[in-house]
Scaffold this motif. Structure first.
Motif, PDB file in Angstrom:
ATOM      1  N   VAL A 239     -24.960 -10.835  33.515  1.00  0.00           N
ATOM      2  CA  VAL A 239     -25.243 -10.847  34.946  1.00  0.00           C
ATOM      3  C   VAL A 239     -24.866  -9.488  35.534  1.00  0.00           C
ATOM      4  N   GLY A 240     -25.797  -8.903  36.264  1.00  0.00           N
ATOM      5  CA  GLY A 240     -25.535  -7.626  36.917  1.00  0.00           C
ATOM      6  C   GLY A 240     -25.789  -6.406  36.062  1.00  0.00           C
ATOM      7  N   ILE A 241     -26.170  -6.611  34.777  1.00  0.00           N
ATOM      8  CA  ILE A 241     -26.443  -5.472  33.891  1.00  0.00           C
ATOM      9  C   ILE A 241     -27.817  -5.684  33.247  1.00  0.00           C
ATOM     10  N   PRO A 242     -28.886  -5.330  33.932  1.00  0.00           N
ATOM     11  CA  PRO A 242     -30.226  -5.546  33.376  1.00  0.00           C
ATOM     12  C   PRO A 242     -30.503  -4.629  32.192  1.00  0.00           C
ATOM     13  N   VAL A 243     -31.268  -5.131  31.234  1.00  0.00           N
ATOM     14  CA  VAL A 243     -31.758  -4.317  30.122  1.00  0.00           C
ATOM     15  C   VAL A 243     -33.262  -4.542  30.017  1.00  0.00           C
ATOM     16  N   THR A 244     -33.940  -3.616  29.371  1.00  0.00           N
ATOM     17  CA  THR A 244     -35.400  -3.662  29.314  1.00  0.00           C
ATOM     18  C   THR A 244     -35.897  -3.734  27.880  1.00  0.00           C
ATOM     19  N   ILE A 245     -36.850  -4.628  27.648  1.00  0.00           N
ATOM     20  CA  ILE A 245     -37.597  -4.642  26.389  1.00  0.00           C
ATOM     21  C   ILE A 245     -38.804  -3.736  26.604  1.00  0.00           C
ATOM     22  N   PRO A 246     -38.892  -2.612  25.895  1.00  0.00           N
ATOM     23  CA  PRO A 246     -39.956  -1.636  26.168  1.00  0.00           C
ATOM     24  C   PRO A 246     -41.353  -2.182  25.894  1.00  0.00           C
ATOM     25  N   ALA A 247     -42.341  -1.499  26.441  1.00  0.00           N
ATOM     26  CA  ALA A 247     -43.733  -1.918  26.269  1.00  0.00           C
ATOM     27  C   ALA A 247     -44.170  -1.849  24.814  1.00  0.00           C
ATOM     28  N   ASN A 248     -43.605  -0.916  24.040  1.00  0.00           N
ATOM     29  CA  ASN A 248     -44.049  -0.771  22.646  1.00  0.00           C
ATOM     30  C   ASN A 248     -43.270  -1.654  21.677  1.00  0.00           C
ATOM     31  N   PHE A 249     -42.390  -2.501  22.183  1.00  0.00           N
ATOM     32  CA  PHE A 249     -41.712  -3.496  21.348  1.00  0.00           C
ATOM     33  C   PHE A 249     -42.659  -4.686  21.172  1.00  0.00           C
ATOM     34  N   PRO A 250     -42.975  -5.100  19.940  1.00  0.00           N
ATOM     35  CA  PRO A 250     -43.929  -6.208  19.743  1.00  0.00           C
ATOM     36  C   PRO A 250     -43.376  -7.529  20.278  1.00  0.00           C
ATOM     37  N   LYS A 251     -44.074  -8.085  21.244  1.00  0.00           N
ATOM     38  CA  LYS A 251     -43.574  -9.276  21.941  1.00  0.00           C
ATOM     39  C   LYS A 251     -44.275 -10.558  21.523  1.00  0.00           C
ATOM     40  N   GLY A 252     -45.363 -10.439  20.770  1.00  0.00           N
ATOM     41  CA  GLY A 252     -46.078 -11.632  20.349  1.00  0.00           C
ATOM     42  C   GLY A 252     -47.323 -11.917  21.149  1.00  0.00           C
ATOM     43  N   TYR A 253     -47.510 -11.232  22.276  1.00  0.00           N
ATOM     44  CA  TYR A 253     -48.739 -11.451  23.048  1.00  0.00           C
ATOM     45  C   TYR A 253     -49.949 -10.927  22.272  1.00  0.00           C
ATOM     46  N   SER A 254     -49.837  -9.729  21.738  1.00  0.00           N
ATOM     47  CA  SER A 254     -50.932  -9.160  20.949  1.00  0.00           C
ATOM     48  C   SER A 254     -50.994  -9.832  19.581  1.00  0.00           C
ATOM     49  N   SER A 255     -52.159  -9.782  18.967  1.00  0.00           N
ATOM     50  CA  SER A 255     -52.355 -10.451  17.683  1.00  0.00           C
ATOM     51  C   SER A 255     -51.615  -9.728  16.562  1.00  0.00           C
ATOM     52  N   PHE A 256     -51.187 -10.500  15.591  1.00  0.00           N
ATOM     53  CA  PHE A 256     -50.503  -9.945  14.428  1.00  0.00           C
ATOM     54  C   PHE A 256     -50.659 -10.900  13.255  1.00  0.00           C
ATOM     55  N   TYR A 257     -50.309 -10.412  12.081  1.00  0.00           N
ATOM     56  CA  TYR A 257     -50.292 -11.228  10.870  1.00  0.00           C
ATOM     57  C   TYR A 257     -48.845 -11.469  10.444  1.00  0.00           C
ATOM     58  N   CYS A 258     -48.620 -12.603   9.791  1.00  0.00           N
ATOM     59  CA  CYS A 258     -47.305 -12.948   9.263  1.00  0.00           C
ATOM     60  C   CYS A 258     -47.476 -13.487   7.848  1.00  0.00           C
ATOM     61  N   MET A 259     -46.564 -13.138   6.947  1.00  0.00           N
ATOM     62  CA  MET A 259     -46.598 -13.714   5.606  1.00  0.00           C
ATOM     63  C   MET A 259     -46.526 -15.232   5.691  1.00  0.00           C
ATOM     64  N   LYS A 260     -47.320 -15.894   4.881  1.00  0.00           N
ATOM     65  CA  LYS A 260     -47.376 -17.356   4.913  1.00  0.00           C
ATOM     66  C   LYS A 260     -46.068 -17.980   4.434  1.00  0.00           C
ATOM     67  N   TYR A 261     -45.361 -17.288   3.544  1.00  0.00           N
ATOM     68  CA  TYR A 261     -44.137 -17.816   2.939  1.00  0.00           C
ATOM     69  C   TYR A 261     -43.028 -16.763   2.957  1.00  0.00           C
ATOM     70  N   GLU A 262     -41.815 -17.217   2.655  1.00  0.00           N
ATOM     71  CA  GLU A 262     -40.710 -16.291   2.426  1.00  0.00           C
ATOM     72  C   GLU A 262     -40.985 -15.449   1.179  1.00  0.00           C
ATOM     73  N   VAL A 263     -40.242 -14.361   1.032  1.00  0.00           N
ATOM     74  CA  VAL A 263     -40.392 -13.497  -0.138  1.00  0.00           C
ATOM     75  C   VAL A 263     -40.017 -14.278  -1.392  1.00  0.00           C
ATOM     76  N   THR A 264     -40.939 -14.335  -2.337  1.00  0.00           N
ATOM     77  CA  THR A 264     -40.712 -15.111  -3.555  1.00  0.00           C
ATOM     78  C   THR A 264     -40.234 -14.224  -4.700  1.00  0.00           C
TER      79      THR A 264
END
Length: 527
Positions: A239-264
């Motif tokens: 409270v009282g100390i704002p921080v910013t997540i920058p525009a170039n930090f991937p937030k999930g709004y834009s499309s992306f790919y993810c591995m289907k499984y954990e590293v085997t």
């Protein structure tokens, strides 16, 4: 959904360009149910300085749906070459020109496959390619695609009479479409995200509407979370100390790919097998078959091989994971993307798990898994490793402390619950987009928004190359000390509360050591 079968990595042994002597040797990599076969390197065009490489990519239970969730699975394909004169493995560059590459549907009954190659170098070359159905028809079945690419070998420092080995790798990925989504479930999960009101209400979810900057602060309608004083483990919101997540930090709004499984295990030993001795020393423990893990790795013809390649590799630390991600030309995934890939664009369900309900089965599925696997007579039987089917429409399945008949439990093969007959999202433990094993089996490391180092992440991709010590060397990735990362989900040995999608109990916890319970998976920003 997915059934886990054997995959192969094709190795072209000693391809002498002048004589075009191709000695084909199968090297089994056993990742999931994806295979690369029929690899052929053509005679080089010494005028154009190109050589054609063709291969076939096949996997089972592929899908593409036009209705919600409007996504598909894909193969991330990349290549490595070894110049016999040096013995070192290098990443192979792929020309992005449509004239240089082609794909056809091979033996698949589903037409119109697509190649997606990003201009990673900025000069017309990519570090890999996505292979998938282009969406002309909905898809649910096995696919087999023939790929042809023209390799500009001089781009990679190769000359026409070099003697080479070439390997083609394929990893199963899932596409997460662009779109707005909610952070927080409206429940009371530890350190959950919410939309700030007056300080007394923490049940309003926060909607991510773009990739623009996000302010974390205790002002009306801003994103906030309560860390309970555990700044190191849950983040630095105050409270009282704002921080910013920058525009170039991937937030999930834009499309992306993810591995289907954990590293085997199969995937990770393929990585290790291309490293120098000094790199291997940092990326692999001397005792990599610790009895407390299910690692079952041996040396075959001078290279590592896993007899249970479909099981997650035990005891990977952050430094190991990101070196592997860099080598694959992928990237880590953020905790905001984590909530997107779990919940999707659906309305939040209070206290939900990644399969979209707030219920989880606690019935014992299995016991004495290590002895079970050790007693199996063949790898085929190990691939059929099964558990009791307790599936229903609302109680999700995941591997956590309550479901093993053993005191300690153990890790199960990836995609275990998808082997049920008529498996659905809840019973298979799948996310909104069909990504597996996010909730349990292994806790996973993600990029946190809870400290400055994490928020400095820009989503830059790896380039297929790691440094001489075997470390990732990508700008603005958290370093080997793991500061800037955190844990989400739970493991086979830990409690089910941690599996709730919005639980941030250790979302900023620096965890840099090797553990039986921790792993991860990579992603890539979509073109």
């Amino acid at each position: 959904m997915e059934s886990i079968t054997k995959s192969r990595l094709l190795d072209i042994k000693k391809c002498l360009f002048i004589s075009l002597c191709l000695l084909m040797t199968d090297l089994i990599c056993n990742a999931n149910n994806i295979t690369v076969t029929n690899v052929v390197l053509s005679e080089p065009d010494t005028t154009a300085k190109t050589a054609d490489i063709t291969f076939t990519v096949t996997w089972e239970n592929s899908w593409r749906v036009s209705a919600s969730p409007s996504n598909w699975d894909a193969a991330w394909v990349f290549l490595k070459f070894q110049n016999v004169s040096t013995g070192n493995w290098e990443h192979l560059s792929i020309n992005t020109s449509a004239l240089a590459n082609s794909i056809d549907d091979g033996d698949s009954t589903y037409p119109n496959p697509k190649l997606d190659i990003n201009n990673d170098s900025g000069t017309g070359y990519g570090h890999g390619m996505f292979v998938y159905s282009d969406g002309s028809v909905d898809l649910n079945g096995d696919v087999s695609y023939n790929v042809s690419m023209a390799w500009d070998y001089e781009e990679d420092g190769v000359i026409s009479n070099d003697e080479l080995n070439i390997r083609v790798y394929a990893i199963e990925m899932v596409y997460v479409p662009s779109g707005a989504f909610h952070l927080g479930s409206g429940g009371n999960e530890t350190a959950h995200f919410y939309k700030y009101d007056d300080g007394s209400n923490t049940s309003d979810t926060y909607q991510v509407l773009s990739e623009n900057t996000i302010s974390i602060e205790a002002t009306k309608d801003s994103l906030f979370y309560d860390n309970g004083g555990e700044i190191a483990d849950r983040g630095d919101a105050a409270v009282g100390i704002p921080v910013t997540i920058p525009a170039n930090f991937p937030k999930g709004y834009s499309s992306f790919y993810c591995m289907k499984y954990e590293v085997t295990q199969g995937e990770y030993v393929n990585f290790i097998n291309t490293l120098t001795d000094s790199q291997k020393a940092n990326r692999l423990e001397d005792d990599y078959n610790k009895p407390s893990t299910r690692n079952s790795i041996s040396v075959v013809d001078g290279e590592l091989y896993s007899s249970v390649p479909h099981v997650p590799f035990g005891r990977l630390q952050w430094a190991d994971l990101v070196a592997y991600f860099d080598w694959m030309a992928l990237r880590p995934i953020t905790e905001l993307e984590y909530e997107k890939l779990c919940r999707g664009i659906a309305a939040p369900v209070t206290g939900e798990f990644p399969w979209g309900t707030n219920q989880v089965s606690s019935e014992v599925y299995y016991s004495d898994v290590i002895n079970l696997i050790n007693d199996l007579g063949s790898e085929t039987e190990a691939l059929d490793e099964s558990i009791i089917d307790t599936s229903n429409a609302t109680e999700g399945n995941a591997n956590y402390e309550s479901v093993s008949g053993d005191e300690d439990g153990n890790v199960l093969r990836v995609g275990t619950y998808a082997s049920y007959t008529n498996s659905i999202r809840a019973s298979s433990g799948a996310t909104y987009y069909g990504i597996m094993n996010i909730a349990g089996n292994m806790r996973e490391l993600w990029i946190t928004i809870g400290n400055t180092t994490g928020r400095s992440f820009t989503g830059q991709h790896g380039n297929g190359k790691i440094d001489t010590d075997g470390n990732a060397d990508v700008l603005n990735w958290p370093g080997n000390d793991a500061i800037g990362t955190g844990l989400r989900g739970t493991s086979f040995k830990e409690n089910g509360t941690l599996m709730r999608t919005s639980n941030r109990f250790s979302a900023s916890k620096t965890f840099s050591i090797r553990s039986n319970y921790v792993s991860g998976r990579a992603g890539r920003t979509a073109n």
